[in-house]
Enzyme design. Structure first.
Site, short mmCIF file in Angstrom:
data_model
loop_
_atom_site.label_atom_id
_atom_site.label_comp_id
_atom_site.label_asym_id
_atom_site.label_seq_id
_atom_site.Cartn_x
_atom_site.Cartn_y
_atom_site.Cartn_z
N HIS B 69 0.83 -1.21 0.00
CA HIS B 69 0.00 0.00 0.00
C HIS B 69 0.87 1.26 0.00
CE1 HIS B 69 -2.13 3.12 2.47
NE2 HIS B 69 -3.01 2.96 1.50
N GLU B 72 2.17 1.81 -3.38
CA GLU B 72 1.11 2.37 -4.24
C GLU B 72 1.10 3.90 -4.12
OE1 GLU B 72 -2.87 3.96 -3.36
OE2 GLU B 72 -3.09 1.84 -2.84
N HIS B 73 1.15 4.41 -2.89
CA HIS B 73 1.19 5.87 -2.69
C HIS B 73 2.43 6.48 -3.35
CE1 HIS B 73 -1.77 7.13 0.63
NE2 HIS B 73 -2.14 5.93 0.27
N GLU B 145 -4.08 7.95 7.63
CA GLU B 145 -5.00 7.00 7.01
C GLU B 145 -5.20 5.80 7.96
OE1 GLU B 145 -3.71 5.54 3.17
OE2 GLU B 145 -5.62 4.56 2.77
#
Lengths: 425, 429
Positions: B69, B72-73, B145
């Protein structure tokens, strides 16, 4: 895509958006009433009770099975609001007949069941709604009111709306107390139902492959609408912020929520509303907007920070999830970005990207059956005759000055902070 | 168009073109006359890929939770400092990305300049740029997040359920990781993950919109650098058949308890078995727990469940489970009722009518997916990453027989391998 407007009878308007790009046909019927504290709970319960069952299919199981037989026809009833106009909506979505294996007249049959849902409810011997169903739906609504806090992000922004508009009819759009639900009776609900069905203005939208005249004929044949005098429903809009308020509340949470409540005074009823849409895009609507680029990417203060608004009420809430210790920093950063737009600190790149993003979003409405109906219905409610094309044109023609002027109309009235932290000394 | 494979489904009135691109990438193009076009590229890499190597590496690398993840950012960062979102925005594209247990996907939608947008998509997923500085910056954003999800009881109850189901299986890894694990992420780790999994042979592209397949391939020819085929070896500790913990409870800021009931199912790695499994589970779940099921209606009438109730199955490469979730005052009773319902249906199966209705509903739902370019393309990529074809799903559903379902029901939803996870309101202090 062809758009035709009809009057089914006085006070009952039908708009048909004919297109063959979808596999399904969708029809929605919305009864419009004023949003009031006194009636809002009834307006939520009526569609819930009606979409549970009907006279011919008295249990939820029988009713749902009847819908499933029609290729899982989606039948629902729900309340929503545009500004201070409360809508009691019923929606039917069913696959287009050309994709059915065997069924003939699929849409007419589904419309028949839809009509039973609205017009032929299950009543008891006194002529009221079935008491057990009413009690069930009251309990569900109470549960939903209490469950509001489960989603912290949504809770914080709806709480901010409620506080910002305290004392205005609009505050009733947030259901926050179970008391008013608990005292509703089956008799009250039936009376409200009769009143709404017989006297409220009706907005019907069809989006699908059928021709306008055909839809009109089917609606006239199957849905027993009666004429009504359509009173104009208005929303009170405040153009300037009232006295500034700062409100902090506590909840057992890890991430704090910061919500800034603004008055924009900009609504769909205005000719220059497109400038505000462009402003929203530039300010916080996309990953290249000022809030995202600065508050999130440059300052690493949050994962999300974006404005939401009600385009009929003229309010805007900028909502963000932050570390509690960064409250002042985040608040300042958000206001700084707003000030930058007001000062005209907008690069050509930012401006063009915002324009492209706003135009793209509008064009995409054409590809979404429900969004199409919603877009036109929102405008019809304020007698705005704009089309997607004409609105897009206006955005394309807007200048930086137009956006600056829209931004200048935005004023801060309230800062709401929801935090898990103890009161600081 | 001789290089393309054309597949048509006359019943739903749709077709696609497929090409194995010379770079190694699988390309699908689904023509659709919408104003907006959509493209999505995915890699078989997600939160579950915790320990791995290629045939060229000597040792396995075990990475901190949340790397997929995080990557991905970070892939949105570019060497010249220009933000990738801004590149898309300049040509009218609206970009996004998401990470799951087994996949990471990047996408855009646009109503203009499709080729330019596709070029950016294919370029940026091939151009990693990770530095100490940009990694540190992201730790703040993703930290928020993570905290947002910590406050989300639906997220909590789901990952607690997975904790209950699995001892070692990385399917239980929280996609975002924790503030602690992401603090251990370095540019070196990101590059090693990137170089392993972002190989075009391990990826799938799907485009849906008013676009022709040849144009897509000409952009791919221009931008894609051929990738040498690698074989990826994933390491995971042996997962026992049984569960870890039958009951997991946590307090949270909720109005009434919320629950996830999970059943640990057998993992199927063969794509055709997986497709059959998906089709059968979809029908079964619908017959047992949908709003037109007896269970739902009886339980709702009696007050056992509330309208916040749903059931679904998840079948991935290395984990497979079924879930019944909702919010209600007494999840323990629902847990028992669900198990009783399964026992009952194993003994006396549903009538033919509910079977036919369930199939018809799934047909209508699959058809409805074709209303939207993003639904079609997301489903195409999701299926393709598992070695399957979304266009085959409707046929797989219609091929299912009552006997298939009886067999499936006998093998699945095993009460011995069930977990109840709840988040309950804070106890009064």
């Amino acid at each position: 895509m062809k758009i035709s407007n009809y009057e089914v009878c006085e006070g009952v308007k039908l708009t048909v958006i004919q297109t063959d790009k979808f596999k399904t046909d969708e029809l929605s019927v919305s009864f419009a009433v004023p949003l009031k504290k006194e009636t809002v709970v009834l307006d939520h319960l009526v569609p819930e009770v009606l979409s549970h069952s009907c006279k011919d299919y008295p249990t939820q199981l029988e009713f749902n099975i009847a819908a499933e037989r029609l290729y899982a026809a989606d039948l629902e009833g729900y309340a929503s609001n545009h500004g201070e106009v409360q809508l009691i909506n019923f929606r039917l979505n069913t696959i287009n007949e050309s994709f059915a294996f065997d069924e003939k007249e699929l849409f007419s049959k589904a419309l028949g069941l839809f009509s039973k849902m609205i017009y032929e409810p299950l009543l008891d011997s006194d002529g009221f709604f079935d008491k057990e169903i009413v009690e069930k739906k009251k309990k569900d609504l109470c549960d939903a009111v209490r469950a509001r806090k489960n989603n912290k992000t949504r809770f914080a922004s709806s709480r901010a709306v409620e506080l910002l508009c305290e004392g205005e009819d609009y505050a009733a759009s947030v259901l926050s107390s179970t008391e008013a639900v608990e005292c509703v009776t089956a008799k009250d609900l039936k009376a409200r139902y009769d009143e709404v069905l017989n006297s409220s203005p009706v907005y019907i939208y069809f989006v699908g492959a059928l021709e306008g005249e055909k839809v009109l004929a089917k609606v006239k044949e199957i849905l027993p609408f009666t004429p009504r005098t359509a009173e104009k429903l208005v929303t009170e809009v405040k153009y300037e912020a009232g006295e500034f308020r700062r409100i902090t509340e506590r909840m057992n949470i890890v991430q704090s929520k910061l919500c800034l409540g603004f008055r924009s005074g900009m609504t769909l009823a205005q000719d220059c509303y497109h400038n505000f849409v462009l402003f929203l895009e530039l300010f916080g609507g996309s990953p290249v907007s000022k809030l995202f680029v600065n508050v999130r990417e440059k300052m690493s203060l949050c994962y999300y920070c974006s404005p939401i608004g009600d385009n009929t009420k003229g309010i805007m809430i900028v909502s963000s999830g932050i570390d509690g210790k960064n409250r002042e920093k985040a608040e300042k950063a958000i206001l700084q970005q707003l000030e930058a737009v007001k000062q005209g600190d907008i690069s050509d790149d930012e401006f063009e990207s915002a324009k492209k993003s706003a135009v793209g979003a509008l064009l995409e409405v054409n590809d979404d059956q429900s969004a199409l109906a919603r877009w036109y219905r929102g405008r019809a409610l304020v007698s705005n005759k704009e089309t997607l094309e004409s609105f897009t044109e206006k955005i394309l023609k807007a200048s930086k000055e137009d956006v600056v002027n829209a931004a200048k109309g935005v004023s801060l009235e309230m800062v709401y902070f929801l935090t898990g932290e103890e009161e600081r000394a | 168009m001789e290089n393309f494979t054309l597949k048509e489904n006359a019943r739903i009135g749709e077709k696609y073109y497929y090409l194995k691109h010379k770079s190694g990438l699988d390309i699908y193009v689904v023509p659709k006359k919408h104003l907006s076009s959509y493209a999505i590229i995915g890699t078989r890499y997600g939160a579950s890929d915790r320990s791995f190597k290629t045939e060229k590496d000597e040792d396995f690398l075990t990475v901190p939770d949340g790397v997929a993840h995080f990557l991905e950012h970070k892939l949105f960062e570019s060497e010249d400092g220009e933000d990738t979102f801004a590149r898309f925005a300049r040509v009218g594209g609206n970009a996004n990305a998401f990470t799951g247990s087994n996949q990471t996907c990047y996408l855009f939608s646009t109503t203009e300049n499709f080729n330019e947008n596709l070029e950016i998509l294919l370029d940026f997923v091939q151009s990693p740029h990770f530095t100490e500085e940009n990694v540190a910056k992201e730790q703040g954003i993703i930290g928020e997040e993570i905290k947002m999800y910590e406050d989300d009881p639906n997220w909590r109850v789901h990952f607690n359920m997975l904790e209950g189901l699995y001892l070692n299986n990385p399917a239980k890894v929280n996609v975002c990781g924790t503030v602690e694990t992401i603090s251990k992420i370095t540019p070196e780790i990101l590059y090693r993950c990137y170089n392993t999994f972002y190989n075009l042979n391990n990826m799938v592209l799907c485009v849906c919109g008013d676009v022709d397949a040849e144009t897509v391939v000409s952009v791919a020819d221009r931008v894609l650098k051929p990738a040498e085929k690698v074989s990826i070896i994933r390491h995971s500790e042996e997962e026992p058949e049984g569960i870890n913990q039958a009951f997991v409870s946590e307090e949270g800021e909720v109005a009434m308890p919320i629950y996830n009931i999970g059943f640990k199912e057998k993992v199927l790695s063969d794509p055709s078995e997986l497709l059959k499994y998906k089709a059968e589970m979809e029908i079964l779940m619908r017959m047992m727990f949908s709003k037109s099921s007896e269970f739902y209606n009886d339980s709702y009438e009696s007050g056992l469940i509330t309208p916040w109730f749903s059931a679904w199955s998840n079948a991935g490469r290395d984990a497979s489970y079924s879930v019944i979730s909702g919010s209600a005052p007494n999840p323990e009773e629902i847990f028992e009722a669900v198990k009783a319902e399964i026992r009952k249906r194993r003994e006396s199966f549903f009538d033919l009518d509910s079977f036919e209705r369930a199939k018809r509903c799934i047909y209508a739902e699959t058809l409805t997916d074709f209303n939207s370019t993003s639904s079609v393309a997301n489903a195409m990529v999701g299926f393709a990453l598992n070695g399957n074809d979304f266009f085959d799903f409707a046929d797989a559903v219609s091929a299912v027989s009552v006997d298939d379902l009886k067999k499936r029901l006998a093998e699945s939803f095993e009460p011995e391998r069930a977990v109840l996870s709840v988040v309950v309101p804070f106890s009064a202090e």
